[in-house]
Design a protein around this motif. Structure first.
Motif, mmCIF file in Angstrom:
data_model
loop_
_atom_site.group_PDB
_atom_site.id
_atom_site.type_symbol
_atom_site.label_atom_id
_atom_site.label_comp_id
_atom_site.label_asym_id
_atom_site.label_seq_id
_atom_site.Cartn_x
_atom_site.Cartn_y
_atom_site.Cartn_z
ATOM 1 N N ARG A 168 0.825 -1.214 0.000
ATOM 2 C CA ARG A 168 0.000 0.000 0.000
ATOM 3 C C ARG A 168 0.860 1.265 0.000
ATOM 4 O O ARG A 168 0.425 2.324 -0.420
ATOM 5 C CB ARG A 168 -0.923 0.007 1.208
ATOM 6 N N GLY A 210 -0.311 3.261 -4.531
ATOM 7 C CA GLY A 210 -1.032 4.447 -4.971
ATOM 8 C C GLY A 210 -0.503 5.011 -6.281
ATOM 9 O O GLY A 210 -1.262 5.541 -7.086
ATOM 10 N N GLU A 265 -11.826 -4.284 3.552
ATOM 11 C CA GLU A 265 -10.680 -3.359 3.554
ATOM 12 C C GLU A 265 -9.409 -3.991 4.109
ATOM 13 O O GLU A 265 -8.300 -3.603 3.736
ATOM 14 C CB GLU A 265 -11.021 -2.101 4.366
ATOM 15 N N GLU A 295 -10.946 -1.555 -10.097
ATOM 16 C CA GLU A 295 -11.111 -0.244 -10.729
ATOM 17 C C GLU A 295 -10.909 -0.353 -12.238
ATOM 18 O O GLU A 295 -11.564 0.341 -13.014
ATOM 19 C CB GLU A 295 -10.105 0.746 -10.124
ATOM 20 N N LEU A 314 -10.282 3.402 -5.921
ATOM 21 C CA LEU A 314 -9.215 3.267 -4.935
ATOM 22 C C LEU A 314 -8.999 4.617 -4.264
ATOM 23 O O LEU A 314 -8.808 5.623 -4.942
ATOM 24 C CB LEU A 314 -7.919 2.812 -5.612
ATOM 25 N N ASP A 315 -9.023 4.609 -2.948
ATOM 26 C CA ASP A 315 -8.763 5.824 -2.191
ATOM 27 C C ASP A 315 -7.339 6.300 -2.462
ATOM 28 O O ASP A 315 -6.401 5.504 -2.492
ATOM 29 C CB ASP A 315 -8.948 5.523 -0.698
ATOM 30 N N GLU A 316 -7.183 7.611 -2.684
ATOM 31 C CA GLU A 316 -5.887 8.167 -3.092
ATOM 32 C C GLU A 316 -4.799 7.967 -2.038
ATOM 33 O O GLU A 316 -3.659 7.674 -2.364
ATOM 34 C CB GLU A 316 -6.027 9.675 -3.362
ATOM 35 N N ASP A 317 -5.158 8.136 -0.777
ATOM 36 C CA ASP A 317 -4.143 8.084 0.277
ATOM 37 C C ASP A 317 -3.933 6.671 0.811
ATOM 38 O O ASP A 317 -2.812 6.186 0.901
ATOM 39 C CB ASP A 317 -4.528 9.014 1.426
ATOM 40 N N GLU A 318 -5.034 6.042 1.156
ATOM 41 C CA GLU A 318 -4.913 4.731 1.795
ATOM 42 C C GLU A 318 -4.713 3.613 0.771
ATOM 43 O O GLU A 318 -4.318 2.513 1.133
ATOM 44 C CB GLU A 318 -6.168 4.433 2.618
ATOM 45 N N SER A 338 -9.575 -0.039 -1.902
ATOM 46 C CA SER A 338 -10.730 0.073 -2.780
ATOM 47 C C SER A 338 -12.002 0.223 -1.968
ATOM 48 O O SER A 338 -12.139 -0.345 -0.887
ATOM 49 C CB SER A 338 -10.824 -1.176 -3.648
ATOM 50 N N SER A 339 -12.913 1.007 -2.490
ATOM 51 C CA SER A 339 -14.234 1.025 -1.886
ATOM 52 C C SER A 339 -15.284 1.115 -2.975
ATOM 53 O O SER A 339 -14.997 1.487 -4.117
ATOM 54 C CB SER A 339 -14.360 2.172 -0.889
ATOM 55 N N ILE A 391 -18.399 2.596 -4.815
ATOM 56 C CA ILE A 391 -19.029 3.910 -4.955
ATOM 57 C C ILE A 391 -20.432 3.707 -5.535
ATOM 58 O O ILE A 391 -20.678 2.753 -6.270
ATOM 59 C CB ILE A 391 -18.190 4.867 -5.847
#
Lengths: 420, 73
Positions: free
Chosen positions: A104, A108, B12, B22, B31-35, B38-39, B41
């Protein structure tokens, strides 16, 4: 394999000898193994490994990391002493939760959305390389296109100056040597003083790459930029989310994997397009085939031939009993030609649908980090070749790497063909 | 029948941020930019065959199909 194994397993034909790979992947031998009942046992060194060659079995191993561990043994065929295993451990040789945390940390930058941001940069480099290739009337495709394209992209992402690209390609080439039988470097090359058994690929070039990564780290600490090294340096500074060791090995992995693997895909892709003019004509006629052609090139090339796991517990696969501690080797090169998974697997088919190939791993958590970047590089290359109505003619045999681990091509002479 | 919509969910803890979801279904997964997790939507609904493909291809085995809720007894 445990001494108490109930029955004598089927023996696989020799597939580990690097010399078998000099002309091509020994596909007939892999076909033989796929057809054997259960899993075949392959003697190797003092012991041996289970040869996993069928598509479904590779997937089963890859997706069950609790049983088939990447951390308790080496991920290459040969074993390492415990201290060497620790010293050489990278993202590749970890299981959850370390794997998830480290992955992780860098994932990103490699998501589909973030990779698409590099499209213009990839195109710019591709155009420059193809123009030069055409102006020169062709030449060594590896040297002129396949090697510089991916290395220049990954170095841009990392933040490494373009001027150092040649040096890092050179180091990467020495690392590939480390997977074959011939090492041309003396142990103290690049000022190395570390025992080779403690270095990735047993190569003093790993020392040089670590040193280079450390230098980058110092520079970005002093002067942060918008690049991957700065991102990792921050993660190291902020509460030690990544250790010094982990940083060095991630840098090493990103340079090596971002360079060697896509180069191989682009080299084999060019040879496949040259040998299958009808398939390239289909792409020229239908730009909608760029995407499936990209997947087919990657399947065809299978840049990494295998990865090893080590059984964490006694288990069963394909009806074969596996003992805790046994080596279990996923042969992606074999799975990607499995008749049970592909119609006519030895046919290069740019229109192949549902191409769930295992060139990026066997479907489990160690999925190639750079998969979307590789796809972008190959597809932009095809787009730019198509825009020029350019075909390829292969002049002579390629020079290949004698390795059972990477499907490397050192050089292949190509000429730009006419404009169909 | 096979075009029945099902809901998908992401675990998660298991997500490795591989991005397969995605790539396959950009309207449903982000995909969340920082963490880099995937979530789902929107409604998170997909025709069952497409949901099966995403489940099959998720490298972390983090995606599951949420069966339609039965009324509690």
């Amino acid at each position: 394999m445990s001494a108490s194994a109930a029955s004598t397993p089927t023996l696989a034909p020799e597939i580990a000898d690097p010399r078998l790979y000099l002309d091509s992947i020994p596909h007939e031998r892999f076909a033989q193994i796929r057809a054997m009942p259960g899993l075949a046992w392959h003697p190797y060194g003092d012991n041996g490994f289970w040869a996993v060659t069928r598509h479904a079995d590779v997937r089963a191993v890859s997706r069950n990391p609790k049983v088939f561990s990447s951390a308790i043994g080496h991920t290459n065929l040969w074993d390492l002493e415990a201290d060497a295993l620790e010293a050489r451990r990278s993202l590749i040789d970890t299981d959850a939760p370390d794997h998830t945390r480290l992955r992780r940390m860098v994932a990103g930058a490699f998501t589909p959305k973030n990779i698409r941001r590099w499209e213009d940069a990839v195109r710019e480099i591709t155009v420059e390389l193809l123009d030069e290739f055409m102006n020169q009337g062709g030449g060594d495709w590896v040297d002129m296109v396949a090697a510089p394209l991916p290395i220049r992209v990954i170095l841009s992402m990392l933040g490494v100056p373009v001027a150092d690209a040649d040096y890092l390609v050179e180091l990467s080439n020495y690392l590939v040597e480390g997977t074959s039988d011939s090492q041309s470097l003396p142990p103290d090359a690049f000022g190395n003083t570390t025992e080779l058994r403690l270095l990735p690929f047993n190569s003093p070039a790993s020392h040089a790459l670590f040193e280079y990564g450390d230098e980058m780290r110092s520079k970005r600490r002093a002067e942060p930029c918008d690049d991957l090294v700065t991102h990792l340096v921050k993660a190291e500074a902020e509460g030690g989310r990544i250790s010094r060791h982990e940083y060095r090995h991630l840098f090493h992995l990103l340079v090596f994997a971002g360079n060697e693997t896509t180069r191989t895909a682009i080299s084999h892709g060019a040879m496949a397009l040259a040998a299958n003019g009808d398939q390239w004509q289909r792409v020229l006629d239908d730009p909608g085939l760029i995407e499936p052609a990209t997947e087919e090139i990657i399947r065809w090339a299978t840049p990494v031939l295998h990865m090893r796991r080590t059984a964490a517990t006694d288990c069963e696969l394909a009806g074969t009993q596996i003992a805790a501690g046994d080596k279990v080797v996923m042969w992606y090169a074999a799975a990607n030609r499995d008749e049970a998974a592909y119609a006519d697997p030895f046919r290069f088919d740019v229109g192949r649908g549902d191409n769930e190939h295992f060139a990026f791993g066997g479907g489990g958590p160690h999925l190639c980090l750079g998969a979307f970047l590789a796809r972008l590089e190959v597809s932009v290359l095809l787009e730019e070749m198509a825009a020029r109505r350019m075909s390829l003619e292969q002049r002579g045999e390629p020079v290949r790497v004698a390795s059972n681990f990477v499907h490397g091509v050192l050089s292949v002479d190509m000429a730009p063909g006419g404009n169909p | 029948m096979s075009d029945d919509l099902v809901r998908v969910a992401v675990d998660e803890e298991r997500c490795i941020g591989g991005g397969q979801c995605e790539m396959l279904e950009p309207e449903v997964f982000l995909l969340d930019e920082d963490e880099v997790i995937s979530s789902v939507i929107g409604s998170g609904e997909l025709p069952r065959p497409r949901a099966d493909v995403v489940v099959h291809r998720c490298p972390g085995a983090a995606i599951s199909i949420v069966e339609p809720q039965r009324p509690s007894e």
